[in-house]
Design a protein around this motif. Structure first.
Motif: not given
Length: 443
Positions: A166-173, A333-342, A364-365
């Protein structure tokens, strides 16, 4: 119609270029379909009208004798003339009870979709679907990016094994997405290691990945390949020598200059541009970056790990809000995007330049986040329709549990809200709240 070789299939397929769907719709499938319905029928039109195959939901590949699946998908032309895929390419449904016993090589997705014949058409919102023009085609083989797909598959499988489907997100991959696949928003399915119901999901080739293979097909270019499976892995590799050092120490080490008397305001960006690469250069460094949707962000954090400020995105355009949320640019945009946070940690409330490189976090969201984002999106959409800036979801004028707000981005005193409706490209940006960022950084 049967084809004995791949070459024979491609030779026949060459005749489809330049045709509209109306010209090949021999069974008149599009005659009474709305634009939304028609997009789902375009594959059937090609299947029946061009190749002469009956419509079926067979688990076998469409061109069974060649083990090739047929896919029909669209692209759009950007204002600058570049091309991008219209949407993700949905492959096959994920069975949460079966994936836990599969490897990527033995999975249903690779069994049916390892090799595909992709038919490309140009999408134009001003036209009816029957008038869309088919412009190109290509044979696509998933095994070309096997290592990254395998890694993505294991990430999806891992969450299911942890009871977190239930926590799967497209941004995971990176390339292989786990997109929602339901008839209604209320649809749910069981998962093997949790009592929490999950939204049904399907494997998909993500929008950014489809854009990458589209451009490779129409605009071939040489790229280097460094065997990174995720953008996060690449960023951590590049920053590894600098962990524990201050921003000034890092910048002075890579430039050989002394900045202590005049610390640059955007010192974090200067570092990432030099160490990792500028955003518009990364696609040339590794093909991974031309096929993924990611944003590299610098974020100051306090000693307790909480964010010091909100996180901003690019400015919004009024035309972004013409569609309903489900079909919108911002949902994708929010569904697929992965934020790489430094993350740069401020020791003893240290100022910009003296913060220490602490960590790299992937954000990810999930569906819960997207549900909250939808409320903000709809508020902006309503504000545009009513031309009432009082409806905009700002930090001072929001709603309960708001995590996505808007704020001015640009010169102070620019009066961004008063001028909000004067041009399509606004001087307002989306902001992720500190509360949501804190929650994401804890995981």
């Amino acid at each position: 119609m049967k084809f004995e070789t791949e070459e024979e299939l491609l030779e026949y397929t060459s005749n489809i270029k330049g045709k509209t769907f109306k010209e090949i719709d021999s069974r008149h499938l599009l005659d009474t379909a709305s634009l939304t319905q028609a997009k789902g029928l375009l594959g059937h039109v090609v299947e029946t009208g061009f190749y002469g195959y009956p419509i079926n939901s067979d688990s076998k590949a469409d061109f069974e004798e060649l083990d090739i699946e047929l896919k029909v998908t669209g692209y759009v032309k950007n204002k600058n003339g570049s091309l991008r895929a219209k949407e993700r390419l949905v492959l096959s449904k994920i069975n949460f009870n079966e994936i836990i016993n599969e490897t990527f090589e033995s999975s249903h997705v690779l069994g049916k979709c390892k090799k595909m014949l992709i038919i490309w058409y140009e999408y134009d919102s001003k036209k009816e679907a029957e008038d869309f023009v088919i412009t190109d085609y290509q044979i696509y083989d998933m095994s070309d990016d096997f290592e990254i797909f395998n890694n993505d598959f294991e990430i999806i499988k891992g969450k299911v094994l942890e009871g977190r489907a239930h926590e799967l997100s497209e941004g995971d991959t990176s390339y292989l997405g786990a997109c929602t696949k339901a008839r209604t928003s209320a649809d749910r399915t069981t998962q093997p290691f949790s009592d929490i119901l999950s939204k049904p999901r399907a494997y998909s080739l993500k929008n950014a990945y489809m854009t990458g293979i589209l451009r490779e097909n129409l605009e071939p270019k040489l790229t280097t390949f460094n065997n990174f499976k995720t953008v996060e892995e690449y960023v951590k590799y590049k920053l590894k020598p600098y962990f524990g050092k201050t921003q000034l120490e890092i910048l002075e080490e890579i430039t050989g200059k002394d900045y202590s008397d005049d610390v640059p305001k955007h010192i974090g960006k200067m570092i990432t541009d030099r160490v990792i690469g500028k955003d518009n250069e990364l696609a040339e460094k590794d093909e991974l970056f031309s096929k993924t949707s990611f944003i590299i962000k610098n974020l100051p954090i306090k000693e307790d790990g909480t964010p010091r400020e909100r996180m901003s995105f690019k400015t919004i355009s009024l035309s972004d809000f013409e569609e309903e949320w489900e079909d919108s640019y911002w949902k994708n945009y929010f569904e697929e995007t992965t934020l790489i946070t430094i993350c740069y940690e401020e020791k003893n409330k240290s100022k910009n330049g003296y913060r220490v490189l602490k960590d790299v976090k992937k954000i990810t969201f999930d569906e819960n986040d997207l549900g909250k984002f939808e409320k903000s999106y709809n508020q902006i959409k309503l504000a545009i329709e009513k031309r009432d800036i009082g409806l905009l979801p700002t930090s001072a004028n929001g709603f309960k549990n708001q995590v996505l707000e808007i704020a001015p981005k640009g010169v102070k005193g620019d009066d961004a809200y008063t001028n909000f409706f004067k041009r399509d490209k606004t001087k307002v940006t989306f902001m992720i709240s500190k509360k949501l960022l804190e929650n994401k950084l804890k995981h």
